[in-house]
Write a protein that holds these residues in place. Structure first.
Motif, PDB file in Angstrom:
ATOM      1  N   TYR A   1      22.345   4.412  13.932  1.00 42.48           N
ATOM      2  CA  TYR A   1      21.707   3.381  12.842  1.00 42.48           C
ATOM      3  C   TYR A   1      21.076   3.986  11.301  1.00 42.48           C
ATOM      4  O   TYR A   1      20.353   5.114  11.871  1.00 42.48           O
ATOM      5  CB  TYR A   1      20.423   2.272  13.826  1.00 42.48           C
ATOM      6  CG  TYR A   1      21.165   1.537  15.062  1.00 42.48           C
ATOM      7  CD1 TYR A   1      20.995   0.529  14.443  1.00 42.48           C
ATOM      8  CD2 TYR A   1      20.420   1.981  16.162  1.00 42.48           C
ATOM      9  CE1 TYR A   1      21.453  -0.323  15.826  1.00 42.48           C
ATOM     10  CE2 TYR A   1      21.531   0.874  17.204  1.00 42.48           C
ATOM     11  CZ  TYR A   1      21.781  -0.193  16.837  1.00 42.48           C
ATOM     12  OH  TYR A   1      22.352  -1.324  17.450  1.00 42.48           O
TER      13      TYR A   1
ATOM     14  N   TYR B   1      15.403   1.743  13.393  1.00 41.79           N
ATOM     15  CA  TYR B   1      15.661   1.812  12.376  1.00 41.79           C
ATOM     16  C   TYR B   1      17.101   0.445  12.974  1.00 41.79           C
ATOM     17  O   TYR B   1      16.743   0.305  13.635  1.00 41.79           O
ATOM     18  CB  TYR B   1      16.865   2.726  13.417  1.00 41.79           C
ATOM     19  CG  TYR B   1      16.111   4.559  13.341  1.00 41.79           C
ATOM     20  CD1 TYR B   1      17.042   5.278  12.669  1.00 41.79           C
ATOM     21  CD2 TYR B   1      15.316   5.163  14.221  1.00 41.79           C
ATOM     22  CE1 TYR B   1      16.717   6.399  12.365  1.00 41.79           C
ATOM     23  CE2 TYR B   1      13.868   7.231  13.466  1.00 41.79           C
ATOM     24  CZ  TYR B   1      15.292   7.269  12.936  1.00 41.79           C
ATOM     25  OH  TYR B   1      14.492   8.621  12.224  1.00 41.79           O
ATOM     26  N   GLY B   2      17.525   0.330  12.031  1.00 43.27           N
ATOM     27  CA  GLY B   2      18.374  -0.778  12.426  1.00 43.27           C
ATOM     28  C   GLY B   2      20.132  -0.788  11.444  1.00 43.27           C
ATOM     29  O   GLY B   2      20.741   0.498   9.903  1.00 43.27           O
ATOM     30  N   ASN B   3      20.486  -1.494  11.033  1.00 37.57           N
ATOM     31  CA  ASN B   3      21.630  -1.194  10.285  1.00 37.57           C
ATOM     32  C   ASN B   3      22.110  -3.070   9.407  1.00 37.57           C
ATOM     33  O   ASN B   3      20.741  -4.242   9.864  1.00 37.57           O
ATOM     34  CB  ASN B   3      23.048  -1.990  11.096  1.00 37.57           C
ATOM     35  CG  ASN B   3      23.140  -0.784  11.436  1.00 37.57           C
ATOM     36  OD1 ASN B   3      23.009   0.730  10.648  1.00 37.57           O
ATOM     37  ND2 ASN B   3      23.631  -0.478  12.414  1.00 37.57           N
TER      38      ASN B   3
ATOM     39  N   GLY C   1      18.239  -1.867  15.451  1.00 40.86           N
ATOM     40  CA  GLY C   1      18.329  -1.351  17.071  1.00 40.86           C
ATOM     41  C   GLY C   1      16.906  -0.227  17.069  1.00 40.86           C
ATOM     42  O   GLY C   1      17.353  -0.343  18.299  1.00 40.86           O
TER      43      GLY C   1
ATOM     44  N   SER D   1      13.054  -1.639  21.432  1.00 46.93           N
ATOM     45  CA  SER D   1      14.923  -1.801  20.853  1.00 46.93           C
ATOM     46  C   SER D   1      14.833  -3.257  21.960  1.00 46.93           C
ATOM     47  O   SER D   1      14.251  -3.282  22.993  1.00 46.93           O
ATOM     48  CB  SER D   1      15.220  -0.830  21.768  1.00 46.93           C
ATOM     49  OG  SER D   1      15.398  -0.474  22.954  1.00 46.93           O
TER      50      SER D   1
END
Length: 480
Positions: free
Chosen positions: A329, A361-363, A373, A449
């Motif tokens: 991520y 955090y991620g996409n 994420g 999360s």
């Protein structure tokens, strides 16, 4: 006649008890009433004079002299009366009471002639050596008792044989309190299971050193091995055998019921039995050893406390540096969830002096909407007083974000230590999340999360990895 003697003995015992308790006027009244009712009795004159002398007043000294003189008229050879009167005279001021002071050496000579080597004669010799002053310090009954036991056990060897010999000789000298105390003590020490107490009596210096080593070692081990502070109380275990020894010796002394003029420095020379010499004063070696041991124990106690306190207030100094990527991520900036978490964290940590941090955090998902994420928020600083309630407070702050707690459990905090507590949440818009919160002396934080159905262990492992990736005591990593 026998009844009168019994009454005199009973009155003397009562007066002596009152004298020892410091009830001097009552002791004198008891003795005077008994003398008036039952007639002359040497012990009653003795306790009457002693009760006057104990007042430490010139008028009372005059009355004590009158009591002793009257008693000696009826009982001219009574050793206790002679010794008490001689001591009063020898201790008197030769300027204010010259006649009384001159009678001291005469009475001492009479006492030596009647009973040479007796405890009364030796007592007066010691008083005379002190030039009539009260600066002569006789050894305590406890020191005399321990000294005699060591001497006899070293000479005879076998405890049972030593006790039997002491008892036999004590029966031939019923007026000797020192020998009676020795016999009673050896009887008590010779019983089964008391070998350790006999050893402690025979070797007091070694016993003291062993106790000191135990105390010092335990006091320093607590901070050295990070043991719980209550374990310091085990240092008092060393006092248990010493306390048992002292109780045994004290009870043996009480059973002998020593007489008021008993002196613990008499030399006893009985054929076939060790001579009991005058008890020596504490040697320089004994005093030095006791002082060094006391200083060492006090130093160790202070050092242990300071060491433990420094450990308590110490905390790891973390730097916060989040990697650009985490488990595939990317680190996202200025997202709505990040702003929400920052606001909640700022309120929670207000006034703590800690440095806060928040990372997401991620996409990028469809229509450029981010897919979460993991979200991380927390603070670094001095948290050495952190408790489990602080973790609950951090987790409770998530309720303000619209999450509802479903389940909670404890987890392994990993190599950074501290405590970790996880909880499962249900969001208002649907879906579930897992938040694992850790806390140690230098940091607190939460990893949030989505619940991907991998179980509690996977969520805790993610929290440990994120925590170790963001908090650093050395050079931070750039990608994980």
């Amino acid at each position: 006649m026998q009844g009168e003697n019994q009454e005199a003995v009973s009155a003397y015992a009562a007066a002596q008890t009152q004298l020892r308790a410091g009830r001097l006027a009552q002791a004198r009244r008891t003795a005077e009433e008994a003398l008036e009712a039952d007639g002359p009795a040497a012990p009653l004159f003795l306790v009457l004079g002693q009760a006057h002398v104990a007042e430490d007043d010139d008028d009372h000294d005059d009355r004590a002299e009158a009591a002793y003189r009257e008693g000696l008229k009826a009982f001219p050879d009574d050793l206790d009366l002679l010794a008490a009167y001689a001591e009063l005279c020898l201790r008197s001021d030769y300027i204010e009471r010259p006649a009384r002071h001159r009678r001291g050496p005469e009475l001492a000579a009479q006492l030596r002639e009647l009973a040479p080597g007796s405890r009364q004669a030796l007592r007066i010799e010691q008083v005379a050596a002190g030039k009539g002053r009260s600066s002569v310090r006789l050894p305590s009954p406890g020191r005399t008792q321990a000294h005699d036991v060591r001497l006899v056990l070293a000479a005879v060897g076998d405890p049972a044989a030593a006790a039997a010999q002491a008892r036999a000789h004590a029966q031939t000298r019923p007026d000797d309190d020192r020998l009676a105390t020795l016999a009673e003590t050896l009887d008590a020490l010779a019983r089964p299971g008391r070998a350790p107490i006999r050893w402690m009596v025979r070797f007091p210096l070694r016993t003291l050193l062993i106790h000191a080593v135990w105390c010092i070692g335990l006091l320093l081990a607590v901070p050295a091995f990070h043991w719980d502070g209550w374990l310091r109380a085990l240092a008092f275990v060393a006092a248990v055998p010493t306390g048992l020894r002292d109780i045994l010796l004290r009870r043996a002394r009480r059973r002998t019921d020593p007489q008021p003029l008993a002196v613990a420095t008499e030399s006893i020379d009985v054929p076939g039995f060790p001579v009991l010499p005058p008890v020596p004063a504490y040697s320089r070696r004994e005093v030095t050893a006791a002082g060094l041991v006391l200083a060492a124990v006090l130093t160790a106690s202070a050092g242990s406390g300071i060491w433990s306190y420094r450990q308590y207030v110490a905390y790891p100094r973390y730097t916060v540096a989040a990697p650009d990527r985490l488990r595939g991520y990317e680190r996202l900036e200025d997202t709505p969830i990040q702003r929400l978490l920052e606001n909640n964290l700022r309120e929670t940590m207000a006034g703590s002096g800690a440095t806060t941090f928040t990372f997401v955090y991620g996409n990028s998902g469809p229509k450029r909407q981010p897919v979460l994420g993991a979200a991380l928020f927390g603070a670094v600083g001095d948290f050495h007083e952190m408790t489990s309630k602080d973790l609950e407070s951090i987790q409770g702050s998530l309720d303000a974000t619209g999450l509802t707690t479903v389940n909670t459990w404890k987890a392994d905090p990993g190599r950074l230590g501290g405590t970790m507590r996880c909880a499962a949440y249900r969001a208002l818009v649907g879906g579930q999340f897992i938040a694992c919160t850790w806390g140690d002396k230098g940091s607190i934080g939460t990893v949030l999360s989505p619940d991907a159905g991998q179980g509690q262990g996977a969520a805790a492992e993610l929290a440990r990895q994120v925590r170790e990736a963001v908090l650093h005591q050395g050079s931070p990593a750039n990608d994980v």
